[in-house]
Design an enzyme around this catalytic site. Structure first.
Site, short mmCIF file in Angstrom:
data_model
loop_
_atom_site.label_atom_id
_atom_site.label_comp_id
_atom_site.label_asym_id
_atom_site.label_seq_id
_atom_site.Cartn_x
_atom_site.Cartn_y
_atom_site.Cartn_z
N ASP A 1 0.87 -1.18 0.00
CA ASP A 1 0.00 0.00 0.00
C ASP A 1 0.91 1.23 0.00
OD1 ASP A 1 -2.15 1.65 -0.12
OD2 ASP A 1 -3.22 0.80 1.57
C1 BGC Z 1 -4.97 3.27 -0.09
C2 BGC Z 1 -5.13 2.24 -1.17
C3 BGC Z 1 -5.03 2.89 -2.52
C4 BGC Z 1 -3.69 3.60 -2.61
C5 BGC Z 1 -3.45 4.26 -3.96
C6 BGC Z 1 -3.72 4.11 -0.29
O1 BGC Z 1 -3.67 5.18 0.58
O2 BGC Z 1 -4.94 2.64 1.17
O3 BGC Z 1 -6.35 1.59 -1.02
O4 BGC Z 1 -5.17 1.93 -3.53
O5 BGC Z 1 -3.64 4.60 -1.61
O6 BGC Z 1 -4.28 5.33 -4.16
#
Ligand code: BGC
Length: 750
Positions: free
Chosen positions: A288
């Site tokens: 993530d």
């Molecule tokens: C979120 C993810 C997301 C990623 C990219 C993160 O902060 O937890 O779910 O896919 O950002 O935007």
């Protein structure tokens, strides 16, 4: 649960070595040869580049890490993927830079296409309320068709985190609290995104996230720790992820939380043992946003070097925006702290997906502006969005047949409607969190939806009354004045689009601002009021629930929100949605969910409190239970018949019952099947959803509903973590909600 140790890592390595054949499984022989040749030519720096993902410069969800010219890095083979880039033109520009690199390895473009791309669908929690797996799959299919036409290869969806805590803002992104329903929906979404399979022009790679147990963050506070038994993890939180693997999900994303002390990103047990091991997952795992680097703040790694090492050892293949792989992996390999085979494994996983997507044959195959134009303003997609939007609406209350508002019959007395509330004219809020912003994204507001429906001789008066989240009551007088002139009031209240979502945890989940006071003021006029609530999570709104005659819970419904709400309000669509999450009466009850354990001192009803598992200051029961939702018609359940009262683990019991529409309106009913294992070697929930049907019934019509009970539906993880169905007595309950059980029987597993 296991900790990171040498044995585990060796196990992982063995697994990887034995996995190469499997990783190839989807590739043609010639692509396998091409991949091997390519890997043979790559320098260590180029390999690490494939494991590096940068963001474009908009829609960032975390702090942007500065440094390093991204374009330069792409041209030099130091980037494998970009996120937050959309559009045929934009993706082409960046792909052209990648084609200037020594080995011309195409970039993968990823984006959070969570509930639609251009055409915005209801938020996932809303779609889950439809209990319509085909419609949910269609919604993901359309999102993929539009996104792929815009150069997007990969969506960071579905989010399949089970969530029992509405304080956690990300409940809006998942399918709610139930594992079984969540797993069905997870599979439907993956199938929808990936369509006929990677390589077809309208497929995007799915990404099951966030692996794992992110939804169980302590106190509902985003990014918080999780500590749970492996049995709970496997039984409640992992099945939707397994369903994604079974449906062929191309990728996984790990999660921000630590699980029993080990951050998910550095978690060998989750990623190497369960996902890549037991489940034989062939795709790749992306971290993530920044989660590799965040292992330092967790107190699990002393610096970026250790973070990079622990991430790759644990099986995290791609680094989203931590940049620890580009900075540290080369050193780690050279020092012998990370075996080259691990880098090769991760690179192979990433390149396999690029081959499967057809990008080595044509890196620009998704960058066609003509196709993009045609795909985005598509009226059939709008119709599908409207269809699932109205299916997502849950009618919570309808006293005195306040709904539907009758405009059609000759004796309709409705001459003036007052539309009041801070969300009545809002367009953007209808989209909800995780929607992709479009400058000209035409969105139907509630006012527009109503206006397009009412005949010329019916007057519509509109007043905001108050803002969504501010203390001023200055607009109340105007709102009261128009309510007084009206025959009926539609009150549109709830949350703004940024009040539920990532990093939107709340201690209080009440109506923001003075909206409850506005509701009270309008109620004071004595006019009948239909409340329409837009929100991204279950809210606590007891005064409204107890005093207003009619309530529709409408989540955030997307591009066609206003039309969908008007369809239900005026009776062009009979509501059929059922809650995918329990609605508490009070934050003090959270976490509150229907499939709890009985305890040794169960409290029956809300009055049996003395030395019982109960609160002395509030009831145990929810305000609205899981699976609940009303219709404009009524359904009678009868004639429950089991083909046998006993079964063995090898056979099945066939269950039939009748459901009759006893009202005057055609409608759909979600017929829910719950099971309870009366006694187990470990305690079992008071009931568990194990199946459902959603028949459409004409007035007076009766349909026969059929289910099969097999050993799989009776199984659970025992104390040795074996998936078993234990002989004994089971209760079978057929309900219209988890607390409205209409028919009941018992049977025995021999
Ligand atoms: C979120 C993810 C997301 C990623 C990219 C993160 O902060 O937890 O779910 O896919 O950002 O935007």
């Amino acid at each position: 649960m296991k900790v990171l140790n040498l044995k585990r890592i060796l196990f992982g390595l063995l697994l990887i070595i034995s996995c190469h054949g499997v990783l190839y499984a989807q590739l043609s022989k010639s692509d396998q040869v091409r991949l091997d040749e390519l890997l043979g030519k790559m320098t260590l720096e180029e390999k690490i580049g494939q494991l590096n993902q940068y963001t474009g410069d908009y829609e960032a969800t975390g702090p942007l890490r500065q440094g390093g010219d991204k374009v330069d890095d792409i041209k030099n083979g130091r980037v494998g993927s970009m996120l937050n880039i959309k559009g045929a033109e934009n993706t082409r520009i960046l792909q052209e830079f990648a084609m200037q690199s020594r080995l011309k390895i195409p970039l993968l473009f990823g984006l959070d296409v969570v509930h639609g791309y251009y055409t915005t669908f209801p938020i996932p929690l809303g779609e889950a309320a439809s209990w319509d797996l085909e419609a949910i799959e269609r919604s993901a299919r359309i999102a993929a068709t539009e996104a792929s036409a815009s150069g997007v290869h990969w969506t960071f969806a579905p989010m399949v985190d089970i969530a029992r805590d509405p304080r956690w803002g990300r409940v809006m992104e998942g399918a709610g609290e139930d594992t079984w329903l969540g797993a069905q929906i997870a599979g439907a979404r993956v199938r929808g995104f990936q369509g006929k399979g990677l390589g077809s022009m309208d497929a995007v790679m799915a990404c099951a996230k966030h692996f794992a147990a992110y939804g169980a963050a302590v106190g509902g506070r985003d990014y918080n720790s999780v500590d749970m038994s492996e049995r709970m993890l496997r039984e409640t939180y992992l099945p939707p992820f397994k369903a994604c693997v079974d449906a062929g999900a191309a990728t996984f994303m790990n999660s921000f939380n630590d699980l029993n002390g080990i951050p998910a990103t550095g978690n060998v047990f989750l990623q190497r043992e369960v996902l890549k091991g037991e489940w034989n997952f062939q795709g790749f795992i992306v971290s993530d946003w920044g989660s590799m680097g965040e292992m330092i703040a967790h107190g699990y790694c002393k610096d970026e070097k250790e973070a990079a090492m622990k991430s790759i050892l644990a099986g995290s293949d791609m680094d989203m925006e931590s940049r620890v792989y580009t900075r540290e992996l080369e050193k780690l390999v050279k020092e012998g702290k990370v075996p080259m085979s691990l880098i090769d494994e991760a690179v192979r996983r990433v390149l396999t997906k690029k081959f499967e997507m057809g990008l080595f044959d044509d890196p620009f195959r998704f960058c066609n502006p003509e196709r993009e134009k045609a795909a985005l303003h598509n009226t059939a997609n709008r119709a599908a969005a409207r269809d699932i939007a109205r299916k997502s609406i849950v009618m919570l209350k309808n006293e005195n047949q306040t709904l539907p508002i009758d405009l059609k019959s000759k004796d309709s007395k409705i001459r003036t409607i007052a539309l009041i509330g801070p969300l009545a004219q809002s367009e953007n809020d209808m989209l909800g969190f995780w929607s992709i912003s479009w400058p000209d994204g035409d969105i139907v507001s509630l006012e527009e939806g109503i206006r397009s429906r009412i005949p010329g001789d019916v007057k519509l008066l509109v007043a905001k009354g108050c803002e969504i989240n501010d203390k001023s009551e200055a607009g109340f007088d105007e709102a009261i004045a128009i309510a007084k002139q009206a025959d009926i009031v539609i009150l549109s209240i709830g949350e703004a689009l940024d009040m539920s979502g990532e990093a939107k945890s709340k201690g209080h989940i009440r109506l923001p601002g003075v909206q409850e006071e506005l509701a009270q003021a309008i109620h004071g006029t004595g006019k009948p009021v239909v409340v329409i609530m837009n929100a991204g999570r279950p809210l606590v709104f007891n005064w409204v629930a107890d005093n207003m005659p009619a309530i529709l819970y409408t989540w955030w419904l997307g591009s066609e929100a206003g039309n969908a709400m008007a369809d239900v309000v005026f009776g062009d669509y009979n509501p059929s949605g059922k809650l995918p999450m329990t609605f508490p009466r009070d934050e003090g009850q959270i976490p509150l969910y229907y499939n709890y354990f009985n305890t040794g001192r169960p409290s029956f009803g809300d009055h049996d409190l003395l030395y019982k598992s109960a609160y002395i200051d509030m009831p145990n029961s929810p305000k609205f239970p899981f699976g609940y939702g009303l219709s404009y018609t009524t359904f009678v359940y009868s004639n429950l018949v089991l083909s046998s009262k006993t079964m063995t683990a090898k056979d099945k019991i066939h269950v039939t019952l009748n459901v009759q529409n006893t009202g005057k309106t055609a409608g759909e009913e979600v017929v829910q099947l719950y099971l309870r294992d009366r006694f187990g070697s470990v305690v079992r929930p008071v009931k568990e959803l194990k199946d459902f049907r959603k028949p459409m019934l004409l007035p007076g019509e009766t349909k026969r509903i059929e289910f099969d009970i097999d050993a799989e539906k009776l199984s659970f993880y025992n104390n040795d973590l074996q998936w078993v169905a234990e002989p004994g007595e089971f209760d079978l309950m057929i309900g219209s909600s988890s607390s409205d059980i209409r028919l009941q029987e018992s049977f025995e597993l021999k």
